[in-house]
Design a protein around this motif. Structure first.
Motif, PDB file in Angstrom:
ATOM      1  N   THR A   1      13.978  97.477 -22.377  1.00 30.25           N
ATOM      2  CA  THR A   1      15.336  97.652 -21.865  1.00 30.25           C
ATOM      3  C   THR A   1      16.259  98.373 -22.835  1.00 30.25           C
ATOM      4  O   THR A   1      17.475  98.337 -22.667  1.00 30.25           O
ATOM      5  CB  THR A   1      15.950  96.282 -21.495  1.00 30.25           C
ATOM      6  N   GLY A   2      15.699  98.999 -23.869  1.00 34.35           N
ATOM      7  CA  GLY A   2      16.525  99.768 -24.782  1.00 34.35           C
ATOM      8  C   GLY A   2      16.445  99.333 -26.233  1.00 34.35           C
ATOM      9  O   GLY A   2      17.255  99.760 -27.049  1.00 34.35           O
ATOM     10  N   ALA A   3      15.513  98.471 -26.551  1.00 31.66           N
ATOM     11  CA  ALA A   3      15.253  98.026 -27.927  1.00 31.66           C
ATOM     12  C   ALA A   3      16.408  97.218 -28.534  1.00 31.66           C
ATOM     13  O   ALA A   3      16.647  97.263 -29.732  1.00 31.66           O
ATOM     14  CB  ALA A   3      14.876  99.202 -28.820  1.00 31.66           C
ATOM     15  N   GLN A   4      17.103  96.455 -27.678  1.00 36.46           N
ATOM     16  CA  GLN A   4      18.115  95.552 -28.214  1.00 36.46           C
ATOM     17  C   GLN A   4      17.396  94.480 -29.047  1.00 36.46           C
ATOM     18  O   GLN A   4      16.317  94.037 -28.704  1.00 36.46           O
ATOM     19  CB  GLN A   4      18.889  94.857 -27.079  1.00 36.46           C
ATOM     20  N   PRO A   5      18.011  94.040 -30.150  1.00 37.29           N
ATOM     21  CA  PRO A   5      17.340  93.049 -31.004  1.00 37.29           C
ATOM     22  C   PRO A   5      17.158  91.705 -30.299  1.00 37.29           C
ATOM     23  O   PRO A   5      18.036  91.263 -29.560  1.00 37.29           O
ATOM     24  CB  PRO A   5      18.279  92.901 -32.201  1.00 37.29           C
ATOM     25  N   THR A   6      16.009  91.079 -30.544  1.00 33.11           N
ATOM     26  CA  THR A   6      15.805  89.711 -30.070  1.00 33.11           C
ATOM     27  C   THR A   6      16.204  88.762 -31.201  1.00 33.11           C
ATOM     28  O   THR A   6      16.488  89.185 -32.319  1.00 33.11           O
ATOM     29  CB  THR A   6      14.334  89.438 -29.690  1.00 33.11           C
ATOM     30  N   HIS A   7      16.178  87.488 -30.925  1.00 29.42           N
ATOM     31  CA  HIS A   7      16.539  86.482 -31.922  1.00 29.42           C
ATOM     32  C   HIS A   7      15.543  86.440 -33.082  1.00 29.42           C
ATOM     33  O   HIS A   7      15.912  86.020 -34.183  1.00 29.42           O
ATOM     34  CB  HIS A   7      16.655  85.110 -31.261  1.00 29.42           C
ATOM     35  N   THR A   8      14.301  86.881 -32.842  1.00 29.96           N
ATOM     36  CA  THR A   8      13.341  86.870 -33.952  1.00 29.96           C
ATOM     37  C   THR A   8      13.742  87.869 -35.034  1.00 29.96           C
ATOM     38  O   THR A   8      13.425  87.668 -36.197  1.00 29.96           O
ATOM     39  CB  THR A   8      11.899  87.164 -33.471  1.00 29.96           C
ATOM     40  N   GLY A   9      14.451  88.914 -34.647  1.00 22.37           N
ATOM     41  CA  GLY A   9      14.970  89.863 -35.618  1.00 22.37           C
ATOM     42  C   GLY A   9      16.194  89.331 -36.349  1.00 22.37           C
ATOM     43  O   GLY A   9      16.661  89.933 -37.302  1.00 22.37           O
ATOM     44  N   MET A  10      16.694  88.203 -35.883  1.00 27.43           N
ATOM     45  CA  MET A  10      17.869  87.573 -36.494  1.00 27.43           C
ATOM     46  C   MET A  10      17.498  86.272 -37.198  1.00 27.43           C
ATOM     47  O   MET A  10      18.362  85.450 -37.474  1.00 27.43           O
ATOM     48  CB  MET A  10      18.913  87.300 -35.411  1.00 27.43           C
ATOM     49  N   GLY A  11      16.186  86.073 -37.426  1.00 26.84           N
ATOM     50  CA  GLY A  11      15.759  84.923 -38.203  1.00 26.84           C
ATOM     51  C   GLY A  11      15.078  83.796 -37.459  1.00 26.84           C
ATOM     52  O   GLY A  11      14.611  82.849 -38.081  1.00 26.84           O
ATOM     53  N   VAL A  12      15.039  83.839 -36.120  1.00 28.71           N
ATOM     54  CA  VAL A  12      14.356  82.774 -35.385  1.00 28.71           C
ATOM     55  C   VAL A  12      12.857  82.865 -35.651  1.00 28.71           C
ATOM     56  O   VAL A  12      12.252  83.919 -35.493  1.00 28.71           O
ATOM     57  CB  VAL A  12      14.662  82.854 -33.872  1.00 28.71           C
ATOM     58  N   ASP A  13      12.266  81.760 -36.050  1.00 34.10           N
ATOM     59  CA  ASP A  13      10.849  81.681 -36.402  1.00 34.10           C
ATOM     60  C   ASP A  13      10.107  80.970 -35.270  1.00 34.10           C
ATOM     61  O   ASP A  13      10.116  79.737 -35.186  1.00 34.10           O
ATOM     62  CB  ASP A  13      10.704  80.922 -37.724  1.00 34.10           C
ATOM     63  N   LEU A  14       9.468  81.737 -34.404  1.00 40.69           N
ATOM     64  CA  LEU A  14       8.755  81.152 -33.269  1.00 40.69           C
ATOM     65  C   LEU A  14       7.579  80.289 -33.704  1.00 40.69           C
ATOM     66  O   LEU A  14       7.235  79.322 -33.029  1.00 40.69           O
ATOM     67  CB  LEU A  14       8.275  82.254 -32.321  1.00 40.69           C
ATOM     68  N   THR A  15       6.965  80.620 -34.832  1.00 45.81           N
ATOM     69  CA  THR A  15       5.862  79.811 -35.344  1.00 45.81           C
ATOM     70  C   THR A  15       6.369  78.408 -35.682  1.00 45.81           C
ATOM     71  O   THR A  15       5.724  77.410 -35.351  1.00 45.81           O
ATOM     72  CB  THR A  15       5.237  80.480 -36.585  1.00 45.81           C
ATOM     73  N   ALA A  16       7.523  78.331 -36.314  1.00 43.34           N
ATOM     74  CA  ALA A  16       8.115  77.029 -36.641  1.00 43.34           C
ATOM     75  C   ALA A  16       8.502  76.277 -35.366  1.00 43.34           C
ATOM     76  O   ALA A  16       8.339  75.055 -35.286  1.00 43.34           O
ATOM     77  CB  ALA A  16       9.323  77.207 -37.552  1.00 43.34           C
ATOM     78  N   VAL A  17       8.995  77.001 -34.365  1.00 43.18           N
ATOM     79  CA  VAL A  17       9.351  76.376 -33.088  1.00 43.18           C
ATOM     80  C   VAL A  17       8.106  75.773 -32.448  1.00 43.18           C
ATOM     81  O   VAL A  17       8.105  74.608 -32.029  1.00 43.18           O
ATOM     82  CB  VAL A  17      10.028  77.397 -32.144  1.00 43.18           C
ATOM     83  N   ALA A  18       7.037  76.556 -32.358  1.00 38.89           N
ATOM     84  CA  ALA A  18       5.790  76.065 -31.751  1.00 38.89           C
ATOM     85  C   ALA A  18       5.259  74.854 -32.514  1.00 38.89           C
ATOM     86  O   ALA A  18       4.857  73.853 -31.911  1.00 38.89           O
ATOM     87  CB  ALA A  18       4.750  77.178 -31.721  1.00 38.89           C
ATOM     88  N   SER A  19       5.286  74.933 -33.819  1.00 39.87           N
ATOM     89  CA  SER A  19       4.835  73.816 -34.648  1.00 39.87           C
ATOM     90  C   SER A  19       5.733  72.594 -34.436  1.00 39.87           C
ATOM     91  O   SER A  19       5.241  71.473 -34.309  1.00 39.87           O
ATOM     92  CB  SER A  19       4.831  74.236 -36.114  1.00 39.87           C
ATOM     93  N   GLY A  20       7.030  72.827 -34.376  1.00 42.30           N
ATOM     94  CA  GLY A  20       7.974  71.736 -34.152  1.00 42.30           C
ATOM     95  C   GLY A  20       7.782  71.049 -32.816  1.00 42.30           C
ATOM     96  O   GLY A  20       7.993  69.842 -32.691  1.00 42.30           O
ATOM     97  N   PHE A  21       7.384  71.804 -31.805  1.00 40.98           N
ATOM     98  CA  PHE A  21       7.087  71.213 -30.502  1.00 40.98           C
ATOM     99  C   PHE A  21       5.796  70.404 -30.534  1.00 40.98           C
ATOM    100  O   PHE A  21       5.571  69.580 -29.674  1.00 40.98           O
ATOM    101  CB  PHE A  21       6.972  72.286 -29.421  1.00 40.98           C
ATOM    102  N   GLY A  22       4.941  70.677 -31.521  1.00 43.94           N
ATOM    103  CA  GLY A  22       3.693  69.924 -31.634  1.00 43.94           C
ATOM    104  C   GLY A  22       2.447  70.706 -31.280  1.00 43.94           C
ATOM    105  O   GLY A  22       1.390  70.115 -31.068  1.00 43.94           O
ATOM    106  N   ILE A  23       2.541  72.030 -31.212  1.00 43.00           N
ATOM    107  CA  ILE A  23       1.334  72.828 -30.970  1.00 43.00           C
ATOM    108  C   ILE A  23       0.460  72.717 -32.212  1.00 43.00           C
ATOM    109  O   ILE A  23       0.907  72.976 -33.331  1.00 43.00           O
ATOM    110  CB  ILE A  23       1.680  74.276 -30.605  1.00 43.00           C
ATOM    111  N   GLY A  24      -0.784  72.313 -31.987  1.00 37.34           N
ATOM    112  CA  GLY A  24      -1.695  71.942 -33.060  1.00 37.34           C
ATOM    113  C   GLY A  24      -1.902  72.960 -34.159  1.00 37.34           C
ATOM    114  O   GLY A  24      -2.021  72.604 -35.325  1.00 37.34           O
ATOM    115  N   GLU A  25      -1.934  74.202 -33.814  1.00 37.40           N
ATOM    116  CA  GLU A  25      -2.225  75.247 -34.806  1.00 37.40           C
ATOM    117  C   GLU A  25      -1.277  76.415 -34.562  1.00 37.40           C
ATOM    118  O   GLU A  25      -1.331  77.059 -33.517  1.00 37.40           O
ATOM    119  CB  GLU A  25      -3.681  75.688 -34.643  1.00 37.40           C
TER     120      GLU A  25
END
Length: 173
Positions: free
Chosen positions: A87-111
């Motif tokens: 849609t035009g390369a607008q920044p997502t939150h991951t470019g602003m520091g959101v760590d999806l790996t930490a989110v997944a881990s925090g939810f309890g995803i095993g690996e």
């Protein structure tokens, strides 16, 4: 394999169109949950979801549901270019520091893994093949445009092709 919207669909098609690849044209936010559905319905099959950072951010709650279900046959790989490329390369939150790996881990995803190099990709491929729990990987990628390889776009055809490849022709009788 479940391919999320946009560039993940093109990337999966570039790797080789296959009846067991189900591209989700225009179903923003659905890839992880479709993958969970297939994983729960087909526990003897490995299910790989390839999606993007924008899509997983749109449906981040899906990771909580996946963590609660704990499917051992599900891997989710998020290709993170830190922008909404289509849609035009607008920044997502991951470019602003959101760590999806930490989110997944925090939810309890095993690996949960952050992937930043080709060596990390090689290790990730090995982990996907040998995992014993749900796997999540955030793979940092370049946002540069690449040639698009388009799979079929007919939703009914794709659904029938995937269902037949997954369940066999008997599923239609």
């Amino acid at each position: 394999m479940i391919a999320g919207v946009g560039s993940t669909v093109w990337d999966c098609a570039a790797a080789g169109d296959h009846p067991l690849t189900f591209p989700l044209w225009n179903a923003m936010g659905a890839a992880a949950m479709v993958g969970l559905g297939v994983a729960v319905a087909q526990p003897a099959r490995e299910v790989l979801v390839i999606t993007g950072d924008g899509e997983i951010l749109m449906q981040v709650g899906a990771l909580a549901t996946i963590a609660a279900q704990k499917p051992t046959d599900l891997s989710i790989v998020v290709l993170d270019n830190e922008c909404y490329f289509e849609t035009g390369a607008q920044p997502t939150h991951t470019g602003m520091g959101v760590d999806l790996t930490a989110v997944a881990s925090g939810f309890g995803i095993g690996e949960s893994h952050m992937v930043r190099s080709e060596e990390d990709v090689d290790r990730l491929c090995g982990r996907i093949r040998q995992k014993e729990s749900t796997l999540f990987a955030q793979v940092k990628i370049d946002a540069s445009p690449v040639p698009r390889v388009m799979p079929p776009r007919d939703g009914s055809y794709l659904k029938d092709r995937f269902r037949s490849a997954l369940l066999g022709a008997a599923a239609f009788e």
